[in-house]
Structures are given as structure tokens and as C-alpha cells.
Design a protein around this motif. Structure first.
Motif, PDB file in Angstrom:
ATOM      1  N   TYR A  26       0.942  -1.299   0.006  1.00  6.99           N
ATOM      2  CA  TYR A  26      -0.035  -0.058  -0.071  1.00  6.99           C
ATOM      3  C   TYR A  26       0.567   1.230  -0.031  1.00  6.99           C
ATOM      4  CZ  TYR A  26      -2.542   3.866   1.634  1.00  6.99           C
ATOM      5  OH  TYR A  26      -3.637   4.822   1.682  1.00  6.99           O
ATOM      6  N   TRP A 111      -6.806   2.784   3.208  1.00  6.09           N
ATOM      7  CA  TRP A 111      -5.757   1.670   3.394  1.00  6.09           C
ATOM      8  C   TRP A 111      -7.171   0.070   3.116  1.00  6.09           C
ATOM      9  CZ3 TRP A 111      -1.427   0.292   7.901  1.00  6.09           C
ATOM     10  CH2 TRP A 111      -0.465  -1.219   7.394  1.00  6.09           C
ATOM     11  N   ARG A 112      -7.576   0.575   4.065  1.00 11.08           N
ATOM     12  CA  ARG A 112      -8.911  -0.944   3.939  1.00 11.08           C
ATOM     13  C   ARG A 112      -9.293  -0.858   2.467  1.00 11.08           C
ATOM     14  NH1 ARG A 112     -14.697  -2.052   6.699  1.00 11.08           N
ATOM     15  NH2 ARG A 112     -14.796  -3.911   6.055  1.00 11.08           N
ATOM     16  N   SER A 153      -6.074  -3.308   8.896  1.00 11.72           N
ATOM     17  CA  SER A 153      -5.426  -2.031   8.342  1.00 11.72           C
ATOM     18  C   SER A 153      -5.613  -0.707   9.333  1.00 11.72           C
ATOM     19  CB  SER A 153      -7.086  -1.500   7.542  1.00 11.72           C
ATOM     20  OG  SER A 153      -7.851  -1.435   7.283  1.00 11.72           O
TER      21      SER A 153
END
Length: 575
Positions: A26, A111-112, A153
Motif C-alpha cells: 500500500y 488503507w482498508r 488496516s
């Protein structure tokens, strides 16, 4: 202590490797600049929050000192001036703290979103979802994508910020504490180190128990979903007692593991609670003699307590976060295992078996020997055949002889064995199972699946439904764009006719039908197969009805002992 969960019982290299493999992509993805910008904002806000905490420690030191001196000086103005300063600091601190929480949640949300989309793409890429289900090594992939990704996350970010805040706190308050008492600083460091070591030793068993708890909770939830999805079949069988027994067993497994979990948490709590209670008295025990000797002012005791508490929390990070840390470690292991299972390279290794497949204009099997995926049973031996456009092949045989398995091999789902299969690209082939797949969506979505982006006007959709004797369906359900639970709204016969409507709209070159008319009467079956013949496509049917043979040119009889016969339909003798 190591149990069946192996390396889960402590934070070893393998666990950290899984964590880094999950976290790294990420921060180096196409969204890296947005992520890094938000993280930088969090770092700045963390520094500001710690600066405010340092300022508060000095304010309360001076407040307590002014109160201690009041009987001698009679001066209360200093106290009120410091209270006003504290109130002003709160006005500044409140939006900073609120913004810190908001930015942290926002970054966790981004992020999730990115990580979930990445897992969804890999889960559906190259039929990974099918391979995972077939291997049965990864339990509850739905939970791992929905719950474990969310926890990963949010918790990863929380731990990162806690560690960052702890480092800044150490830097900020160590100087404050050293200026008051070097002995207090050394006592604090020794106390925190001993406590961390003892907590890690007592609590390492919790990681494995948390891992098992996640699995057993997911198994129980899956059992409930299974009852919901099969409610009618269970009702017909009157299987409530059996279903209740299996649900109670799954729930009992979860409860027993949870009981083990809380007992280990109790054991850990005996130490951590006494550890935290004692720490409140330590700064007073160390600083009080200095105050009694007249070597510092009264407010230094309050400031020492504040600084001691802040540094103690920073140094005792493992102790304060251990329960969360163990659950997080279990989640990292589950998510890491899932990530490895859906890696394209892992899928390629699983698929590197001996039946080869190439693209061709026509379907042909060349000396194919098909085995079950576990290599324990040979279903068909040395089978060769070719099917041209406009021709039909019926596959017959006793139950368990490998009829549906052969269709899986043609579709590329199974490839354990020997030989070679040439076939058109899968986009030119359409598979109709006995129980059609009803998608989540509208009637229009059902008809166009899996090509939902195809443009078909309602006149065309109505015409196709009329061809499969479902002309009244749109009016009955409220139109093409109404979303319903189609698996429970339509009978199995209606679902099979709806699947044929998909076939008529898709116009594939090859159609594979696995008991696709088993729920239909003979008139409807005849009507649908006549539609297939008029399309001039090649089709393969698996079925038990003799009535099917009249629509096919060839019959492939699987005799159940790896032997087979390929015959003309008009010469086939079922006896």
C-alpha cells in the motif's frame, strides 16, 4: 511454548515477514503519496500532542507549587493565572486531538479500501476462489477479506502511531524526569523492562488461542449461514434436530476456546494489574525523600508523577497492548496465509499439472486421463474425441462415474491427469449447471450475467424470455430492474429456464449443460433443446433421461471403471 499453531506462539521472523508483506504494497502503490501525506500529518499532530502534554506537566507543577506556598505568601494570583493558561491550552489542544483521531481513521479507511480491493481482485483472478475452496486449506475466506482486512488496516495504523507516540514521549519527558531525579529515571527503566519480559513470557500462549478463536467464531457463523441458505431442504428433511446439534457443536467449540482465552487473560491480569497499581506509588517513593531534604519544590512531585506515567506507558507498550497485540498477531497470520494462497505464483504452481490446454476453434480431447484433484482416483482413462460446431454430445453413466468431473476438466477447473484438451477461449463457452447460479441483482442482471456491461433493450430481453416460456416473469416480479432473492423467488425449473435465456442472449460457440433440464418437464426440455439446435452451436449435455439422446449426435458412456465408449446416438443402447 509451541502448540499446533507453531510459530504463532510468539512474534518470530515468519510473522513479521507476513506483516511486512501485507503492509508494504500500500505504501508503495499508486496511492502512496496520499497515504504518506496523511501519515506525515499524523506525525506532526503526534508531536504537537506530546508538546501539549509536556506543557501541561509544567503548568501543574507550578500550580501545585503555588498552592504549597500560599500559606506563606498569601498569593493566589499565580494560581488563577496558571489555571487561565491551562484553559487556553485546552482550547488549542482540543481541535488537535480531534483532528488526530479523524486523520488516523481516514488513513485507515483508505488503507482498508485499497487492501480489500487488492484481495478481491486476487481472490477472483484465475479462479483462485475455486482452487481455495477445492484445497480446503484456507477456512472462511469471506471472514478474512471482510473482518481480518479491516482489523489489519486499523490495528496496524494504531500500533504504528502508538510506537511513534511512545518514541516522541520518551524523548519529550526523559529530559523532564532526569532534571528531577536520575534515580527515578533508572528505577522506571528497570521496572518497565522487567515487566515487559514477564508479560511476554506469560502471555505468549494467547496468540495461538486468539488464532483458534477467530477460526471457531467464523465456523459458527458459517453454520448459521448454511442453515439460512438451505432452509427449504432442511425443512423437507425435518432436519432441525441435526442442524441444532451441529450448530451447538460449533458454538460449543467457540465457547470452550473462549473460556480458555479468558482463563489465560486472567492469569496475565494477575500480574499486569498489580504491576500497574504499584507504578502509581513509585514516583512518590523516589521523589518524596528529595522533597523532604529540601532539594526540590512541591510541584516537582506532581510533574514527576506525570512524566513518570508518560514514560512508563511508552516503555510498557507491550504490556498495555498485549491482548490487542495477540489478537492482531492471529489476524496477521490468517491474512498472510490467505495472501499467499491467492498469489498468482501460488495459483500457477497449483495448476502446473499434467493435463495441458490450448486454444482452438473446436473442442477436442486427446488421450485424456482424468484423476480427482487429490490424485486418489482415476475417473477416465485415455479418452479422445472431437466435437464440431453444430454437433451435440451426450455424456451418460452411473452416478460417480466422472460425468461432471469431465466437464470440470473441459472448463479448466480440474487438470490432474494426463493428455491434452483443445478448446475455444472460455468466453466462447457457456456452462449451465444443474442448479443455476442466481446473482445478487436485478432480473436484467440475471439475464446478462456474466456480461453485465452488454447492452440489450427490454424488447430483446422479453423476446428471449418468451423463447424459454417465461414471458410473464417481468410483470410478475415488477420489471427488469427490481432486485430480489432470486434463488428463493424462482422455482428450480424457472431458474433452469432463466439460465437457458442467458445462453440464448450470450450466443456462445459451445454450451456445456450439466443436468441443466433435470427440473423441467419433457415438453419444456424439448422446446429448449430445439432452441439450441437452431443456434447451430456445439453442445455437451450430462443427464440421465433417455429423452435427451434424440437431440445429440454422439453419446459418451462412462462405465465407472475408467472405461468409456463413444457411440452414435441412434445406435446407443442404454441397456
Amino acid at each position: 511454548m509451541r502448540d499446533t499453531t507453531g510459530t504463532l506462539n510468539r512474534f518470530d521472523r515468519q510473522l513479521w515477514k507476513k506483516f511486512w508483506k501485507l503492509a508494504k504494497p500500500y505504501w508503495f502503490s499508486e496511492q502512496k503519496w496520499k497515504a504518506r501525506r496523511l501519515l506525515l500529518n499524523l506525525v506532526v499532530l503526534t508531536v504537537l500532542v506530546n508538546g501539549i502534554n509536556v506543557g501541561i506537566s509544567f503548568i501543574f507543577r507550578n500550580i501545585d507549587t503555588s498552592l504549597a506556598r500560599f500559606p506563606n505568601t498569601g498569593d493566589s494570583s499565580t494560581f488563577w493565572r496558571l489555571i487561565a493558561l491551562y484553559a487556553g491550552l485546552l482550547v488549542i489542544a482540543t481541535p488537535i486531538v480531534v483532528l488526530f483521531d479523524f486523520v488516523r481513521e481516514k488513513l485507515g479507511l483508505h488503507w482498508r479500501e485499497w487492501l480489500t480491493n487488492r484481495f478481491l481482485e486476487r481472490y477472483l483472478y484465475n479462479r483462485a476462489y475455486y482452487q481455495i475452496n477445492l484445497d480446503a486449506k484456507i477456512d472462511n475466506p469471506d471472514q478474512r477479506i471482510a473482518d481480518d482486512v479491516r482489523a489489519f488496516s486499523r490495528t496496524s495504523l494504531s500500533f504504528l502511531l502508538v510506537i511513534l507516540s511512545s518514541v516522541i514521549t520518551l524523548i519529550s519527558f526523559t529530559g523532564v524526569l532526569l532534571s528531577i531525579s536520575v534515580a527515578l529515571s533508572m528505577t522506571l527503566i528497570a521496572y518497565a523492562i522487567v515487566g515487559t519480559v514477564i508479560t511476554a513470557w506469560l502471555g505468549r500462549r494467547l496468540i495461538g488461542i486468539n488464532f483458534n478463536q477467530l477460526k471457531r467464531e467464523a465456523d459458527f457463523r458459517y453454520g448459521l449461514v448454511h442453515v439460512r441458505d438451505n432452509a427449504e431442504a432442511i425443512a423437507f428433511y425435518q432436519g432441525e434436530v441435526a442442524e441444532l446439534a451441529q450448530l451447538r457443536k460449533r458454538f460449543g467449540d467457540a465457547l470452550r476456546n473462549f473460556d480458555l482465552l479468558i482463563r489465560w487473560e486472567r492469569n496475565l491480569g494477575f500480574f499486569t494489574s498489580s504491576y500497574n497499581f504499584l507504578v502509581r506509588a513509585l514516583p512518590y517513593l523516589v521523589v518524596a525523600p528529595i522533597y523532604f531534604a529540601g532539594q526540590t519544590d512541591f510541584g516537582a512531585i506532581t510533574q514527576a508523577a506525570i512524566a513518570f506515567d508518560q514514560i512508563f506507558r511508552a516503555l510498557s507498550l507491550v504490556i498495555s497492548q498485549f491482548e490487542v497485540l495477540t489478537a492482531f498477531a492471529a489476524g496477521v497470520n490468517r491474512l498472510g496465509s490467505f495472501a499467499e494462497a491467492v498469489e498468482p505464483t501460488a495459483l500457477a504452481q497449483r495448476k502446473s499439472t499434467t493435463i495441458t490446454t490450448t486454444k482452438d476453434e473446436q473442442l477436442a480431447l486427446d488421450r485424456v486421463t482424468l484423476l480427482t484433484p487429490n490424485y486418489q482416483r482415476t475417473l477416465v482413462n485415455n479418452l479422445s474425441l472431437k466435437l464440431n460446431l453444430g454437433e451435440g454430445l451426450a455424456i451418460v453413466g452411473h452416478s460417480g462415474s466422472g460425468k461432471s468431473s469431465l466437464l470440470r476438466a473441459i472448463a479448466g477447473l480440474w487438470n490432474t491427469g494426463l493428455g491434452h484438451i483443445a478448446r475455444p477461449v472460455l468466453g466462447e463457452m457457456l456452462f449451465l449447471p444443474q442448479r443455476p447460479y442466481m446473482v445478487l441483482g436485478s432480473l436484467r442482471d440475471q439475464l446478462l450475467y456474466p456480461h453485465r456491461d452488454c447492452s440489450s433493450d427490454e424488447a430483446q430481453l422479453n423476446r428471449v424470455l418468451e423463447q424459454v416460456n417465461l414471458a410473464e416473469l417481468p410483470e410478475r416480479v415488477g420489471g427488469f430492474d427490481v432486485e430480489l432473492d432470486w434463488a428463493n423467488t424462482l422455482s428450480l425449473g424457472e431458474q433452469q429456464r432463466l439460465a437457458f435465456a442467458r445462453l440464448l442472449l450470450a450466443q456462445p460457440r459451445y454450451a456445456i449443460l450439466d443436468e441443466a433440464t433435470s427440473a423441467l418437464d419433457l415438453d419444456n426440455e424439448q422446446h429448449l433443446y430445439q432452441q439450441l439446435q437452431e443456434m447451430k452451436i456445439a453442445f455437451i449435455s450430462v443427464g440421465h433421461r433417455m429423452s435427451l439422446l434424440q437431440y445429440h449426435h454422439y453419446v459418451l458412456k462412462l462405465e465407472g471403471n475408467t472405461h468409456w465408449q463413444l457411440l452414435l446416438a441412434q445406435t446407443y443402447d442404454a441397456a
